[in-house]
Design a protein around this motif. Structure first.
Motif, PDB file in Angstrom:
ATOM      1  N   PRO A 162       0.820  -1.220   0.000  1.00 35.60           N
ATOM      2  CA  PRO A 162       0.000   0.000   0.000  1.00 35.60           C
ATOM      3  C   PRO A 162       0.856   1.273   0.000  1.00 35.60           C
ATOM      4  CG  PRO A 162      -0.882  -1.569   1.581  1.00 35.60           C
ATOM      5  CD  PRO A 162       0.406  -2.151   1.064  1.00 35.60           C
ATOM      6  N   SER A 200       1.116   4.310  -2.821  1.00 36.97           N
ATOM      7  CA  SER A 200       0.983   5.724  -2.513  1.00 36.97           C
ATOM      8  C   SER A 200       2.145   6.514  -3.128  1.00 36.97           C
ATOM      9  CB  SER A 200       0.932   5.906  -0.988  1.00 36.97           C
ATOM     10  OG  SER A 200       0.995   7.269  -0.641  1.00 36.97           O
ATOM     11  N   PHE A 212     -11.117   7.427   1.568  1.00 37.85           N
ATOM     12  CA  PHE A 212     -11.907   6.356   2.180  1.00 37.85           C
ATOM     13  C   PHE A 212     -13.382   6.733   2.314  1.00 37.85           C
ATOM     14  CE2 PHE A 212      -8.931   3.227   4.343  1.00 37.85           C
ATOM     15  CZ  PHE A 212      -7.797   3.640   3.658  1.00 37.85           C
ATOM     16  N   ILE A 224     -10.646   6.362   8.854  1.00 39.17           N
ATOM     17  CA  ILE A 224     -10.341   5.692  10.116  1.00 39.17           C
ATOM     18  C   ILE A 224      -9.939   6.728  11.177  1.00 39.17           C
ATOM     19  CG2 ILE A 224      -8.874   3.923  11.180  1.00 39.17           C
ATOM     20  CD1 ILE A 224     -10.562   2.816   8.918  1.00 39.17           C
ATOM     21  N   PHE A 262       0.887  12.727  11.401  1.00 35.98           N
ATOM     22  CA  PHE A 262       0.515  11.795  10.347  1.00 35.98           C
ATOM     23  C   PHE A 262       0.961  12.344   8.987  1.00 35.98           C
ATOM     24  CE2 PHE A 262      -3.488  10.111   7.964  1.00 35.98           C
ATOM     25  CZ  PHE A 262      -2.736   9.136   7.337  1.00 35.98           C
ATOM     26  N   LEU A 303      -0.717  15.389  -0.623  1.00 37.19           N
ATOM     27  CA  LEU A 303       0.097  14.358  -1.288  1.00 37.19           C
ATOM     28  C   LEU A 303       0.124  14.509  -2.812  1.00 37.19           C
ATOM     29  CD1 LEU A 303      -0.977  11.315   0.916  1.00 37.19           C
ATOM     30  CD2 LEU A 303       1.141  12.625   1.062  1.00 37.19           C
ATOM     31  N   GLU A 353      -6.281   0.860  11.065  1.00 39.46           N
ATOM     32  CA  GLU A 353      -5.416   2.028  11.233  1.00 39.46           C
ATOM     33  C   GLU A 353      -4.148   1.868  10.413  1.00 39.46           C
ATOM     34  OE1 GLU A 353      -6.475   2.979  15.924  1.00 39.46           O
ATOM     35  OE2 GLU A 353      -4.408   2.679  15.313  1.00 39.46           O
ATOM     36  N   PHE A 392      -3.578   0.090   7.739  1.00 40.28           N
ATOM     37  CA  PHE A 392      -3.795   0.235   6.297  1.00 40.28           C
ATOM     38  C   PHE A 392      -3.993   1.705   5.933  1.00 40.28           C
ATOM     39  CE2 PHE A 392      -6.782   0.364   2.629  1.00 40.28           C
ATOM     40  CZ  PHE A 392      -5.879  -0.081   1.677  1.00 40.28           C
ATOM     41  N   TYR A 393      -4.742   2.400   6.759  1.00 42.38           N
ATOM     42  CA  TYR A 393      -4.994   3.826   6.500  1.00 42.38           C
ATOM     43  C   TYR A 393      -3.677   4.598   6.453  1.00 42.38           C
ATOM     44  CZ  TYR A 393      -7.576   8.276   6.956  1.00 42.38           C
ATOM     45  OH  TYR A 393      -8.115   9.513   6.751  1.00 42.38           O
ATOM     46  N   LEU A 394      -2.821   4.364   7.432  1.00 49.74           N
ATOM     47  CA  LEU A 394      -1.529   5.064   7.481  1.00 49.74           C
ATOM     48  C   LEU A 394      -0.676   4.699   6.265  1.00 49.74           C
ATOM     49  CD1 LEU A 394      -0.803   4.483  11.283  1.00 49.74           C
ATOM     50  CD2 LEU A 394      -1.235   6.707  10.232  1.00 49.74           C
ATOM     51  N   ARG A 395      -0.634   3.411   5.942  1.00 51.79           N
ATOM     52  CA  ARG A 395       0.198   2.961   4.822  1.00 51.79           C
ATOM     53  C   ARG A 395      -0.334   3.493   3.492  1.00 51.79           C
ATOM     54  NH1 ARG A 395       0.781  -3.299   5.021  1.00 51.79           N
ATOM     55  NH2 ARG A 395       2.493  -2.932   3.568  1.00 51.79           N
ATOM     56  N   SER A 396      -1.659   3.603   3.391  1.00 52.34           N
ATOM     57  CA  SER A 396      -2.239   4.067   2.129  1.00 52.34           C
ATOM     58  C   SER A 396      -1.851   5.518   1.832  1.00 52.34           C
ATOM     59  CB  SER A 396      -3.766   3.938   2.153  1.00 52.34           C
ATOM     60  OG  SER A 396      -4.322   4.989   2.929  1.00 52.34           O
ATOM     61  N   ARG A 397      -1.357   6.212   2.851  1.00 51.04           N
ATOM     62  CA  ARG A 397      -0.890   7.589   2.641  1.00 51.04           C
ATOM     63  C   ARG A 397       0.624   7.632   2.426  1.00 51.04           C
ATOM     64  NH1 ARG A 397      -5.578   7.687   1.597  1.00 51.04           N
ATOM     65  NH2 ARG A 397      -7.151   8.747   2.842  1.00 51.04           N
ATOM     66  N   VAL A 450       2.934   6.120   4.470  1.00 46.87           N
ATOM     67  CA  VAL A 450       3.748   5.895   5.664  1.00 46.87           C
ATOM     68  C   VAL A 450       4.164   4.420   5.651  1.00 46.87           C
ATOM     69  CG1 VAL A 450       3.814   5.992   8.182  1.00 46.87           C
ATOM     70  CG2 VAL A 450       2.416   7.641   6.910  1.00 46.87           C
TER      71      VAL A 450
END
Lengths: 252, 336
Positions: free
Chosen positions: A77, A81, A89, A93, A103, A167, B274, B276-281, B283
Motif C-alpha cells: 500500500p 501511494s 476512504f 479511520i 501523520f 500528497l 489504522e 492500512f490507512y496510514l500505509r495508504s498515505r 507511511v
C-alpha cells in the motif's frame, strides 16, 4: 487532445474468502480524465477501490493493474501511494493519539524521501499544511487533533481531501466521498477536487448519486454491476441513471 | 532547598558521554551511586518542611557501576511536610554489563495538603534485576502523581502500596512498560482507601514484543467506612508478537457501599484498519507501527506535567520503540 495513458485494469478478478466480488473489470484511465463509477449497493465499487489501494483482505485471483508501466498489484500500500495512488476512504479511520500534523508530516516526508528530496522543515511543513487546509476550508485547530477523532462525517471527508491535497496524487480514487455529506460540505469537497485537477493527474470518483457529479463533472461514467462494468458512456449516463435507476441497464 | 545538603554534581566522573548529566532547565541533579548519594554515601533521604516549596525539579540519578557488590539493598526516604510542594524525577541506570541485583525500598510520605509530582524512569540493561517497593502514605488533601516509565531492563519489579489516610487526598498512578527480548516487567499496586472522600486512579499500559513477559496485578481495597471515594484502575496491553505474554489481574475489594470504582484490562494487537490507512498515505509499515505504538503510549506520557521532561520522555520512548536501545552496552548511547 488525448492524454497519456495512466492506468490500465485488465480482466481483474478478486474475492474475499470464497466469494468472488470482482468478475473481470476492464478500465483505462488517461491523464487529465475524471471517471465516475456508479452502481447499486453490493456491485463491487468499494472492493475495486480497496484492491487498487492494496487492501489485503481481498485476494486478486486474475487480471492485472498497470499504472505508469508498473504492476500495481505487486506493490505494498505504501509503495502504491509513492507511485501516486490515493484512496479517499468511504469511512475514514479514527486514530486516537496520532495527530493530523504528525501523520501528514510522516506521509509527506516519506513521499519526498522516495523522490530523493530532503524532508521539509517544520516551518515549511506548517506553511504547506495551512495552504492545503485553506483549500478545503478546514479549521487550523484540526491539525493538532487526533486523526479523524471526534470529527463529524463532513469533517472526515474534508480531511480526506486535505490529505489528497497534501500528497498531490497522480491518481485519486474517491470512494463515496459524498456519502453522509450535506450540500455545503459536498460543495467544499467538490471545490477541493476541482482545484486539484491538473492535466497530468486523474480521478476515479465512486458514487451512488448523480448529485456529486453536478459539481465534479466526469469525462466517462461506468456502471458497475455484479463485479463487471456493464455500461460505459459520457457524463449524460449519470443523469440517465438518476432519472431511470439501474433496472433498465441491468435488465437491458 | 539549602536544608537538603546535597551536592549538585554536574562534573560527575561517572562517564563522559552520559547525557543525563545535562540537566533540564530548572532542574537540580543528584547522583546516587550503588545505593549511596554521591558525596555522603548514605541512602537518599529527603524531607521537606511544612510549607516548603521546591522551585526546582529534583532529578535523582541512580546508577549501578562496577566495583560494587552485585547484590545491594537499600532504603530511601522521601518525606513531604504539611502543605509542601515538590517535583521529583527518579532515574535508574546500569553503567556496566554486570549482573546487578538491586533491592530498593522507597518510603514516600505526604503530610496533609502536600502536592508531589514524581516521574520514575527505569532504563537498565538486559542482565539487570531491579526490585523496588514503594510504600506511600497520603495525608488529608494531599495530591500525589507518579508515573513509572519502564523503558528497558532484564527483570524489573515495581511494587506499590498506597495508604490513603486523610480525607480529600488524590493519588494518580500511571505506568508505561516497554518490554522486548526476554525481558520481564512486573507492576503490582495495592491501593488502600482507608478513609472517605478520596480519589485514586491507576493507568498502566504496556507494549510487549518478542518473548517478553509482563505482569500487572492491582487491587483497590476500600475499607468499610471509606464512603464516597472514587477509585479507578485500568491496564491495557499491546502485544506485538505471538510469543509475548501478559498476565493481568485487576481486582476490587470493596467494603463500603457508596463508592465509585472501576477496573478493567485489555490485551490487543495493532489495529489493522489504522495500519492500512496510514500505509495508504505512504507511511511505511514500520513507521506506521511506531506511530500506532506512540499513540498507545501517549495517554501515559501526557500525564507528565513538566513539558520539557515529557518531550524528553517521548523521544526516549520513540527511540526505544525503534529498537535503538537493544544494542545497549552502557549509558553512553544517549538513551536517557
Amino acid at each position: 487532445m488525448e492524454g497519456n495513458k495512466m492506468l490500465t485494469i485488465k480482466d481483474l478478478h478478486a474475492k474475499v474468502g470464497d466469494k468472488e466480488i470482482l468478475k473481470g473489470i476492464n478500465l483505462n484511465v488517461k491523464e487529465g480524465e475524471i471517471h465516475a463509477i456508479m452502481g447499486p449497493n453490493g456491485s463491487g465499487k468499494s472492493t475495486l477501490s480497496s484492491v487498487l489501494a492494496g487492501r489485503d483482505t481481498f485476494e486478486v485471483t486474475e487480471g492485472e493493474v498497470i499504472m505508469d508501466g508498473k504492476n500495481l498489484l505487486e506493490l505494498t500500500p505504501e509503495e502504491r501511494s509513492w507511485a501516486g495512488v490515493f484512496l479517499g476512504f468511504q469511512y475514514p479511520i479514527e486514530i486516537p493519539g496520532v495527530s493530523n500534523v504528525n501523520f501528514m508530516k510522516s506521509a509527506v516526508n516519506e513521499h519526498r524521501k522516495q523522490k530523493g528530496l530532503e524532508p521539509l522543515t517544520s516551518a515549511q511543513f506548517l506553511k504547506l499544511m495551512r495552504e492545503k487546509m485553506a483549500i478545503v476550508g478546514m479549521d487550523s485547530s484540526f491539525s493538532s487533533r487526533g486523526v479523524n477523532v471526534g470529527f463529524s462525517g463532513g469533517e472526515k471527508k474534508r480531511n480526506e481531501i486535505f490529505q489528497m491535497a497534501m500528497l498531490e496524487p497522480r491518481l485519486a480514487i474517491l470512494d463515496e466521498t459524498d456519502s453522509g455529506l450535506d450540500v455545503d460540505a459536498l460543495r467544499i469537497v467538490a471545490t477541493g477536487v476541482n482545484n486539484l485537477k491538473r492535466p497530468d493527474n486523474a480521478f476515479i470518483v465512486i458514487t451512488h448519486y448523480q448529485r456529486l457529479l453536478d459539481y465534479i463533472v466526469p469525462d466517462v461514467v461506468h456502471i458497475l454491476y455484479k463485479g463487471r462494468i456493464i455500461k460505459t458512456a459520457g457524463k449524460e449516463l449519470a443523469l440517465e441513471v438518476e432519472q431511470r435507476g439501474y433496472d433498465w441497464l441491468i435488465n437491458g | 532547598m539549602g536544608e537538603l545538603n546535597y551536592i549538585y554534581a554536574p562534573e560527575s566522573p561517572l562517564t563522559e558521554q552520559f547525557r543525563c548529566r545535562v540537566p533540564m532547565k530548572g532542574t537540580r541533579q543528584l547522583f546516587v551511586v550503588n545505593g549511596g548519594v554521591q558525596g555522603t554515601r548514605t541512602p537518599l533521604s529527603i524531607s521537606l518542611e511544612k510549607g516548603q516549596v521546591m522551585e526546582e525539579v529534583l532529578q535523582v540519578i541512580s546508577v549501578r557501576t562496577e566495583g560494587s557488590p552485585l547484590e545491594i539493598a537499600y532504603k530511601n526516604n522521601l518525606h513531604f511536610g504539611e502543605g509542601s510542594q515538590a517535583r521529583i524525577v527518579l532515574c535508574s541506570h546500569t553503567f556496566t554489563l554486570d549482573k546487578f541485583v538491586t533491592d530498593e525500598e522507597v518510603d514516600i510520605t505526604l503530610d496533609d495538603r502536600a502536592v508531589v509530582d514524581v516521574v520514575v524512569m527505569q532504563n537498565e540493561h538486559n542482565e539487570a534485576t531491579h526490585n523496588t517497593r514503594f510504600n506511600i502514605t497520603a495525608g488529608a488533601g494531599s495530591v500525589l502523581k507518579i508515573s513509572f516509565l519502564t523503558l528497558h531492563g532484564g527483570n524489573i519489579d515495581n511494587k506499590v502500596r498506597v495508604d490513603i489516610n486523610g480525607e480529600g487526598a488524590n493519588v494518580d498512578l500511571s505506568g508505561l512498560y516497554l518490554v522486548d527480548g526476554k525481558q520481564m516487567v512486573s507492576n503490582s499496586v495495592e491501593m488502600n482507601h482507608n478513609v472517605p472522600n478520596c480519589i485514586s486512579s491507576q493507568l498502566y499500559k504496556g507494549v510487549l514484543d518478542n518473548d517478553a513477559v509482563a505482569k500487572f496485578s492491582g487491587i483497590i481495597y476500600v475499607k468499610q467506612d471509606a464512603q464516597k471515594i472514587e477509585a479507578y484502575q485500568a491496564n491495557h496491553n499491546l502485544l506485538l508478537s505471538e510469543r509475548a505474554k501478559i498476565h493481568t489481574e485487576p481486582q476490587l475489594e470493596i467494603y463500603a457501599d457508596d463508592v465509585k470504582c472501576s477496573h478493567g484490562a485489555t490485551i490487543g494487537r495493532l489495529d489493522e484498519n489504522e495500519l492500512f490507512y496510514l500505509r495508504s498515505r505512504g507511511v511505511p509499515m514500520k513507521e506506521a507501527k511506531i506511530l500506532q505504538q506512540m499513540a498507545f503510549a501517549y495517554s501515559v506520557l501526557e500525564k507528565i506535567s513538566n513539558a520539557e521532561l515529557r518531550e524528553r520522555m517521548e523521544n526516549l520512548v520513540e527511540k526505544r520503540l525503534r529498537g535503538e536501545f537493544s544494542n545497549c552496552k552502557d549509558c553512553s548511547k544517549n538513551c536517557c
